[in-house]
Structure formats: structure tokens, C-alpha cells
Design an enzyme around this catalytic site. Structure first.
Site, PDB file in Angstrom:
ATOM      1  N   SER A 289       1.602  -1.590  -7.259  1.00  0.00           N
ATOM      2  CA  SER A 289       1.271  -2.787  -8.065  1.00  0.00           C
ATOM      3  C   SER A 289       0.210  -3.658  -7.390  1.00  0.00           C
ATOM      4  O   SER A 289       0.501  -4.765  -6.941  1.00  0.00           O
ATOM      5  CB  SER A 289       2.529  -3.598  -8.405  1.00  0.00           C
ATOM      6  OG  SER A 289       3.470  -3.701  -7.356  1.00  0.00           O
TER       7      SER A 289
ATOM      8  N   LEU B   9       0.818  -1.208   0.000  1.00  0.00           N
ATOM      9  CA  LEU B   9       0.000   0.000   0.000  1.00  0.00           C
ATOM     10  C   LEU B   9       0.855   1.263   0.000  1.00  0.00           C
ATOM     11  O   LEU B   9       2.037   1.221   0.385  1.00  0.00           O
ATOM     12  CB  LEU B   9      -0.890   0.014   1.257  1.00  0.00           C
ATOM     13  CG  LEU B   9      -1.938  -1.092   1.367  1.00  0.00           C
ATOM     14  CD1 LEU B   9      -2.605  -1.041   2.737  1.00  0.00           C
ATOM     15  CD2 LEU B   9      -2.969  -0.974   0.250  1.00  0.00           C
ATOM     16  N   SER B  10       0.254   2.369  -0.367  1.00  0.00           N
ATOM     17  CA  SER B  10       0.933   3.661  -0.278  1.00  0.00           C
ATOM     18  C   SER B  10       1.279   3.930   1.190  1.00  0.00           C
ATOM     19  O   SER B  10       0.429   3.774   2.067  1.00  0.00           O
ATOM     20  CB  SER B  10      -0.005   4.755  -0.808  1.00  0.00           C
ATOM     21  OG  SER B  10       0.583   6.009  -0.619  1.00  0.00           O
TER      22      SER B  10
ATOM     23  N   GLY C  78       6.034   1.577   3.180  1.00  0.00           N
ATOM     24  CA  GLY C  78       7.477   1.555   3.439  1.00  0.00           C
ATOM     25  C   GLY C  78       8.306   1.070   2.262  1.00  0.00           C
ATOM     26  O   GLY C  78       9.524   0.906   2.389  1.00  0.00           O
ATOM     27  N   LYS C  79       7.654   0.854   1.133  1.00  0.00           N
ATOM     28  CA  LYS C  79       8.371   0.318  -0.039  1.00  0.00           C
ATOM     29  C   LYS C  79       9.580   1.162  -0.406  1.00  0.00           C
ATOM     30  O   LYS C  79      10.696   0.650  -0.496  1.00  0.00           O
ATOM     31  CB  LYS C  79       7.436   0.270  -1.277  1.00  0.00           C
ATOM     32  CG  LYS C  79       6.222  -0.594  -1.117  1.00  0.00           C
ATOM     33  CD  LYS C  79       5.372  -0.563  -2.371  1.00  0.00           C
ATOM     34  CE  LYS C  79       4.821   0.801  -2.745  1.00  0.00           C
ATOM     35  NZ  LYS C  79       3.918   1.387  -1.743  1.00  0.00           N
TER      36      LYS C  79
END
Ligand code: ADP
Length: 178
Positions: free
Chosen positions: A91, A19-20, A23-24
Site C-alpha cells: 500500500s 516495502l516488500s 516484515g509485514k
């Protein structure tokens, strides 16, 4: 192993999904920095950055899928030539991610599994507040779906793992593939 003598073996594609605000990009950026420091040939690609270059990219299912197919294809070509790819994209659709997986010889799906409540509490970019005010529609996790990976190579729950611990887990995963 693809290619014969004289060609390079395919490098890993580390695909961060979640999700936005999960922490990606925080984790992916750190992983990228560390790989650069180690002298690995590596490219970092980020969904938000790409959307700035291609501002007409929308958020319908079809547009998101097209965006990912193009990106995934380029990632797979870089990897085929020995460049490690670190990619950070919401994604949200399993089918799009599986398509990218099918293109990449060495695909690591990294699910940053921070729950919606925590992402919204952090609200790093102020986007959730805007969604709640009705200023943004089709926002993943709120009024647009997020399909979690079935069998990700790695799952990171940032409520219990620090950024350092998350980065260390990704590096441990990719270490023997570089
Ligand atoms: P995304 O790229 O998924 O939209 P960001 O990386 O921009 O998310 O934001 C994640 C936020 O969560 C950052 O403010 C980061 O400092 C914070 N955070 C707290 N704990 C962690 C953790 N363990 N891993 C990654 N980010 C974390």
C-alpha cells in the site's frame, strides 16, 4: 460507538504497510495467530494472496489504488460487524491508505519502516535481485514510489526490534480495542 444495543461495536483494522520484505507478513501472521489463540474473531488478509485470486490486478498507480479500495472496503465491513482485521499490503500511496482510514471507525496504521537497503539485503522472495536484473518493473522503492505514513499509529523498525518485540508492540497497541 456505532450501532445501538444488540449490535456489536466496530473492531480494529490493523493495516500493515511497508516495502516488500520489510516484515509485514511475518509480524502480521504472528499477530493474527496470537489473536486467534485468545479467541478473538479475526481475519487475515494479505496483498500477495489476494493477487493470486485476482491475477489481473496490475501495479500502476490506478490499479494499486483500485485493489486497495476494494480490499479496504471489505475490511471496513468486516470490522463494522465485529471482526478484527489484520491486513498486510505494501500500500505505497498515502491517498489510498487515507481512503481506507476514512472507511474504518477504528484504523491502526502500522508502518513497518525497514529501509530499502535492509529489505534488499534480506531479499526473502528474490524479488529485488529480479528487479536489478531488469525482469520486474514498477517495483515499489526502486522504480515506483513509496510514500511513508505521516502519522502512523505505530512505527516498527525491524533493524532494531526482533519479531517478538514487534508482535508485542502491536498486541499492546490493539489490546484495549478488542
Ligand atoms: P513483507 O511481508 O513485508 O514483504 P516478509 O515478512 O515476507 O516481508 O519478510 C520479512 C523478512 O525479514 C523475513 O524473512 C523475516 O524473518 C525477516 N525479519 C528479520 N527481522 C524481522 C523483524 N524484526 N520483524 C519482521 N521480520 C523480520
Amino acid at each position: 460507538m456505532a450501532g445501538g444495543s444488540g449490535t456489536r461495536s466496530p473492531a480494529p483494522v490493523l493495516w500493515f504497510t511497508g516495502l516488500s520484505g520489510s516484515g509485514k507478513s511475518t509480524i502480521a501472521t504472528r499477530v493474527h495467530q496470537e489473536l486467534v489463540r485468545r479467541g478473538v474473531e479475526v481475519e487475515y488478509i494479505d496483498g500477495d494472496a489476494l493477487r493470486e485470486v485476482f491475477p489481473a490486478t496490475g501495479f500502476t498507480r490506478a490499479e494499486r489504488d483500485e485493489h486497495l479500495r476494494r480490499t479496504g472496503y471489505m475490511a471496513s465491513r468486516l470490522a463494522a460487524h465485529g471482526v478484527t482485521v489484520v491486513a498486510s499490503f505494501v500500500s505505497p500511496y498515502r491517498e489510498s491508505r487515507d481512503f481506507i482510514r476514512s472507511l474504518c471507525e477504528n484504523f491502526g496504521e502500522i508502518y513497518v519502516a525497514t529501509p530499502l537497503e535492509e529489505c534488499e539485503r534480506r531479499d526473502v522472495k528474490g524479488l529485488y535481485a529480479r528487479v536489478r536484473r531488469g525482469e520486474i518493473r514498477n517495483f515499489t522503492g526502486i522504480d515506483d514510489p513509496y510514500e511513508p505514513p505521516d502519522r502512523p499509529e505505530l512505527t516498527l523498525d525491524t533493524r532494531v526490534l526482533s519479531v517478538d518485540q514487534c508482535v508485542a508492540q502491536v498486541l499492546a497497541f490493539v489490546e484495549d480495542q478488542l
